[in-house]
Design a protein around this motif. Structure first.
Motif, PDB file in Angstrom:
ATOM      1  N   ASN A  46       0.788  -1.324  -0.034  1.00  0.00           N
ATOM      2  CA  ASN A  46      -0.072  -0.021  -0.219  1.00  0.00           C
ATOM      3  C   ASN A  46       0.696   1.238  -0.027  1.00  0.00           C
ATOM      4  N   GLY A  47       2.145   1.120  -0.038  1.00  0.00           N
ATOM      5  CA  GLY A  47       3.212   2.271   0.062  1.00  0.00           C
ATOM      6  C   GLY A  47       3.301   2.826   1.392  1.00  0.00           C
ATOM      7  N   GLN A  48       3.097   2.005   2.394  1.00  0.00           N
ATOM      8  CA  GLN A  48       3.375   2.457   3.889  1.00  0.00           C
ATOM      9  C   GLN A  48       4.665   2.133   4.013  1.00  0.00           C
ATOM     10  N   LEU A  49       5.360   2.915   5.128  1.00  0.00           N
ATOM     11  CA  LEU A  49       6.479   2.430   5.724  1.00  0.00           C
ATOM     12  C   LEU A  49       6.293   1.260   6.262  1.00  0.00           C
ATOM     13  N   LYS A  50       7.041   0.255   6.016  1.00  0.00           N
ATOM     14  CA  LYS A  50       6.990  -1.303   6.536  1.00  0.00           C
ATOM     15  C   LYS A  50       8.090  -1.303   7.374  1.00  0.00           C
ATOM     16  N   GLU A  51       9.394  -0.914   7.144  1.00  0.00           N
ATOM     17  CA  GLU A  51      10.337  -0.949   8.062  1.00  0.00           C
ATOM     18  C   GLU A  51      11.585  -0.199   7.799  1.00  0.00           C
ATOM     19  N   THR A  52      12.308   0.238   8.795  1.00  0.00           N
ATOM     20  CA  THR A  52      13.504   1.029   8.675  1.00  0.00           C
ATOM     21  C   THR A  52      14.700   0.330   9.197  1.00  0.00           C
ATOM     22  N   LYS A  53      15.811   0.326   8.511  1.00  0.00           N
ATOM     23  CA  LYS A  53      16.893  -0.399   9.253  1.00  0.00           C
ATOM     24  C   LYS A  53      18.183   0.609   9.456  1.00  0.00           C
ATOM     25  N   GLY A  54      18.987   0.839  10.440  1.00  0.00           N
ATOM     26  CA  GLY A  54      20.030   1.727  10.594  1.00  0.00           C
ATOM     27  C   GLY A  54      21.423   0.900  10.816  1.00  0.00           C
ATOM     28  N   TYR A  55      22.450   1.502  10.187  1.00  0.00           N
ATOM     29  CA  TYR A  55      23.762   1.038  10.006  1.00  0.00           C
ATOM     30  C   TYR A  55      24.793   2.058  10.488  1.00  0.00           C
ATOM     31  N   TYR A  56      25.873   1.456  11.267  1.00  0.00           N
ATOM     32  CA  TYR A  56      26.800   2.462  11.322  1.00  0.00           C
ATOM     33  C   TYR A  56      28.185   2.199  10.268  1.00  0.00           C
ATOM     34  N   TRP A  57      28.478   3.251   9.883  1.00  0.00           N
ATOM     35  CA  TRP A  57      29.811   3.075   8.944  1.00  0.00           C
ATOM     36  C   TRP A  57      31.053   2.796   9.851  1.00  0.00           C
ATOM     37  N   MET A  58      31.594   1.555   9.475  1.00  0.00           N
ATOM     38  CA  MET A  58      32.752   0.879  10.252  1.00  0.00           C
ATOM     39  C   MET A  58      33.978   0.783   9.611  1.00  0.00           C
ATOM     40  N   SER A  59      34.567   1.900   8.914  1.00  0.00           N
ATOM     41  CA  SER A  59      35.680   2.057   8.260  1.00  0.00           C
ATOM     42  C   SER A  59      35.856   1.712   6.894  1.00  0.00           C
ATOM     43  N   ILE A  60      35.322   0.468   6.395  1.00  0.00           N
ATOM     44  CA  ILE A  60      35.064  -0.283   5.458  1.00  0.00           C
ATOM     45  C   ILE A  60      33.676  -0.879   5.113  1.00  0.00           C
ATOM     46  N   ILE A  61      32.949  -1.133   6.008  1.00  0.00           N
ATOM     47  CA  ILE A  61      31.740  -1.773   5.987  1.00  0.00           C
ATOM     48  C   ILE A  61      30.533  -1.144   6.605  1.00  0.00           C
ATOM     49  N   TRP A  62      29.318  -1.147   6.374  1.00  0.00           N
ATOM     50  CA  TRP A  62      28.109  -1.013   7.117  1.00  0.00           C
ATOM     51  C   TRP A  62      27.753  -1.928   8.153  1.00  0.00           C
ATOM     52  N   ARG A  70       7.217   6.769  -2.596  1.00  0.00           N
ATOM     53  CA  ARG A  70       7.064   6.415  -1.196  1.00  0.00           C
ATOM     54  C   ARG A  70       8.039   6.787  -0.262  1.00  0.00           C
ATOM     55  N   SER A  71       7.597   7.296   0.696  1.00  0.00           N
ATOM     56  CA  SER A  71       8.528   8.038   1.613  1.00  0.00           C
ATOM     57  C   SER A  71       8.124   7.796   3.192  1.00  0.00           C
ATOM     58  N   PRO A  72       9.300   7.938   4.138  1.00  0.00           N
ATOM     59  CA  PRO A  72       9.203   7.387   5.425  1.00  0.00           C
ATOM     60  C   PRO A  72       8.509   8.581   6.139  1.00  0.00           C
ATOM     61  N   PHE A  73       8.281   9.817   5.525  1.00  0.00           N
ATOM     62  CA  PHE A  73       7.929  10.911   6.613  1.00  0.00           C
ATOM     63  C   PHE A  73       6.609  10.688   7.150  1.00  0.00           C
TER      64      PHE A  73
END
Length: 404
Positions: free
Chosen positions: A53-69, A263-266
């Protein structure tokens, strides 16, 4: 959490339920600014996925650790058949178990599409434990009051309550009392000022009750042009009277493209918008937001802004305006079809980004390319068709990938 966030937090969780195409705001990357080198460095990434339906289903957060997320957090959203947000679950990454673990949960209930109850839980050992709840009272469709309670292990105990006032059918003021020593005492006040012509919120003020008078505490001023929120300036009041600007956020837009295309998370719950707490924060496609700190906050009339962070917003059609190198030998991808490891070979030694999307336009994998030869581990992905996009300063290339 400060009391003013009880309502402001809603504005961070709303999404429109307009009918969308496949284009989406797929993720944003937050960067720190190094004033010595005048360079931005990646520090955090947030990815967005959506339901049918275009609704935000999931967000995932990542830290940048020099060479990888590295995974950091995950938030899951659930809705009812009327598009109301009914549950939010926040999880954090456990590096020892290499999995996401429950942290807290919010359950929301509705009557006639009006939010009537919100209960929060903490994850304790192996189960959810009640923490606090808020019940909302309405006059028609207008929220007129709320009552919050805390769970003491056996029953709900009074915490705070609020009365909501309106002007022109939009919330103008919220007065909050706390339950202390078995009596209700004044605590906080939220004040919403609006632009007379547009009705958009132009100023939000948070005050506290001290010594039989309301004292200024914090405020946010919004500069809005052509329905876009261009600038937010955050101020505090050390003496309870005068204001000192402390932080600022500037927004940059693609004025040729409407954000409603994507589609946006706002917005996570469109019905909450109807109570008048906030309005559409972004009208055109948002490109960047830059946050600055006032290094001269001891002089209220002479702000000196120094950049701290920048957020860059990425969309599923971000190849627009770039040089399409797909038909050249810019990049070679093999094997295709592929089962476990996809190899990427660049023609020249340049820095690039590899992003893999599923057929619904959702970002499923991203990796920086810092060598001529790079490999993507796609063993965990389901079999099917994927779109690989390679981005560099020279242009981009798109490859259709079949995963067996």
């Amino acid at each position: 959490m400060k009391k003013q966030l009880l309502f402001v937090v809603f504005t961070l969780l709303w999404v429109s339920t307009t009918s969308y195409g496949q284009e989406s705001l797929t993720h944003k990357i937050i960067q720190d600014y190094d004033s010595d080198t005048q360079e931005y460095n990646d520090v955090f990434k947030e990815e967005y996925t959506y339901n049918d339906n275009g609704q935000l289903k999931e967000t995932k957060g990542y830290y940048w650790m020099s060479i990888i997320w590295t995974p950091a957090s995950q938030t899951q959203y659930t809705y009812d058949t009327n598009d109301n947000l009914t549950q939010t679950i926040y999880l954090s990454w456990n590096d020892a178990t290499k999995s996401f673990m429950n942290v807290f949960r919010n359950d929301l209930s509705y009557t006639n599409n009006n939010l009537t109850s919100e209960i929060s839980y903490n994850w304790v050992s192996v189960e959810w434990k009640q923490k606090d709840k808020t019940d909302f009272v309405y006059d028609g469709d207008n929220m007129v009051s709320f009552h919050s309670s805390e769970w003491n292990g056996t029953q709900w105990t009074a915490d705070d309550r609020g009365v909501v006032n309106y002007e022109a059918n939009k919330i103008s003021e919220v007065i909050i009392e706390e339950f202390e020593n078995n009596i209700w005492v004044l605590s906080d006040k939220n004040i919403y000022h609006r632009d007379a012509a547009t009705g958009h919120i132009s100023e939000f003020i948070f005050q506290t009750w001290e010594n039989s008078a309301w004292k200024n505490d914090e405020k946010i001023n919004y500069k809005i042009e052509a329905n876009n929120r261009m600038t937010e300036i955050f101020s505090t009041s050390p003496d309870g009277i005068n204001w000192v600007q402390t932080d600022k956020t500037d927004y940059d837009y693609d004025l040729s493209t409407l954000l409603s295309k994507y589609r946006s998370p706002f917005y996570v719950n469109v019905h909450l918008n109807e109570i008048g707490i906030d309005d559409m924060p972004h009208y055109n496609r948002l490109l960047t937001s830059t946050t600055s700190e006032n290094s001269n906050d001891d002089m209220p009339s002479a702000a000196s802004w120094e950049i701290e962070t920048r957020s860059i917003y990425y969309y599923s059609d971000d190849t627009m305006g770039f040089n399409d190198l797909s038909a050249s030998n810019f990049v070679n991808v093999y094997p295709n079809p592929v089962k476990n490891t996809l190899n990427i070979k660049l023609k020249d030694q340049i820095q690039a980004d590899a992003r893999l999307f599923d057929i619904n336009g959702r970002l499923v994998l991203e990796q920086k390319i810092q060598a001529l030869n790079t490999s993507l581990n796609i063993e965990a992905l389901n079999a099917g068709i994927y779109i690989l996009k390679i981005y560099s300063d020279n242009g981009f290339a798109t490859k259709r990938i079949t995963k067996n």
